[in-house]
Design a protein around this motif. Structure first.
Motif, short mmCIF file in Angstrom:
data_model
loop_
_atom_site.label_atom_id
_atom_site.label_comp_id
_atom_site.label_asym_id
_atom_site.label_seq_id
_atom_site.Cartn_x
_atom_site.Cartn_y
_atom_site.Cartn_z
N ILE A 1 0.97 -1.21 -0.13
CA ILE A 1 0.06 0.04 -0.05
C ILE A 1 0.84 1.12 -0.16
CG2 ILE A 1 -1.84 -1.19 1.11
CD1 ILE A 1 -1.12 0.35 3.79
N ARG A 2 2.08 1.21 -0.17
CA ARG A 2 2.97 2.24 -0.23
C ARG A 2 2.97 3.03 -1.47
NH1 ARG A 2 8.71 0.81 2.61
NH2 ARG A 2 7.91 0.07 4.45
N PHE A 3 3.08 4.27 -1.71
CA PHE A 3 3.01 5.06 -2.93
C PHE A 3 4.34 6.02 -2.73
CE2 PHE A 3 0.05 6.90 0.01
CZ PHE A 3 0.46 8.33 -0.02
N THR A 4 4.51 6.56 -4.20
CA THR A 4 5.55 7.82 -4.32
C THR A 4 4.79 8.97 -4.09
OG1 THR A 4 5.20 7.60 -6.64
CG2 THR A 4 6.90 6.23 -5.74
N THR A 5 5.68 9.87 -3.57
CA THR A 5 5.15 11.27 -3.42
C THR A 5 4.67 11.79 -4.91
OG1 THR A 5 7.20 12.16 -3.05
CG2 THR A 5 5.78 11.69 -1.29
#
Length: 95
Positions: free
Chosen positions: A66-70
């Protein structure tokens, strides 16, 4: 100037001059900001002074799925959902 105007508005709106919620709001804002940082791919040193696996500066994050890039689509979706939740809360408080 803007801070003074905000304090005047708060003083007019808060009955009895109870200011405890200002500290609670600042603490909650800091906590949620740190949790938001931990959702990014870089993670966040949430437990900074503690040693984790021998390191004091270890990034702790959410599950990798569930991580994402800014600046990416994941952040846009998260911001849109948080905006809708905040608008819903503001509407509920206004009723």
């Amino acid at each position: 100037m803007l801070t003074g105007l905000a304090l005047i508005c708060v003083d007019a709106l808060v009955p009895g001059g109870s200011w405890w919620w200002v500290g609670a709001a600042a603490g909650l804002g800091t906590f949620t900001h740190s949790l938001g940082d931990s959702l990014t791919r870089s993670g966040s040193p949430l437990w900074w002074p503690l040693r984790i696996r021998g390191c004091r500066w270890r990034s702790v994050g959410s599950p990798r799925a569930i991580r994402f890039t800014t600046g990416g689509m994941g952040e846009r979706v998260a911001v849109a959902l948080l905006f809708l939740a905040g608008a819903g809360c503001a509407y509920a408080l206004a009723m």
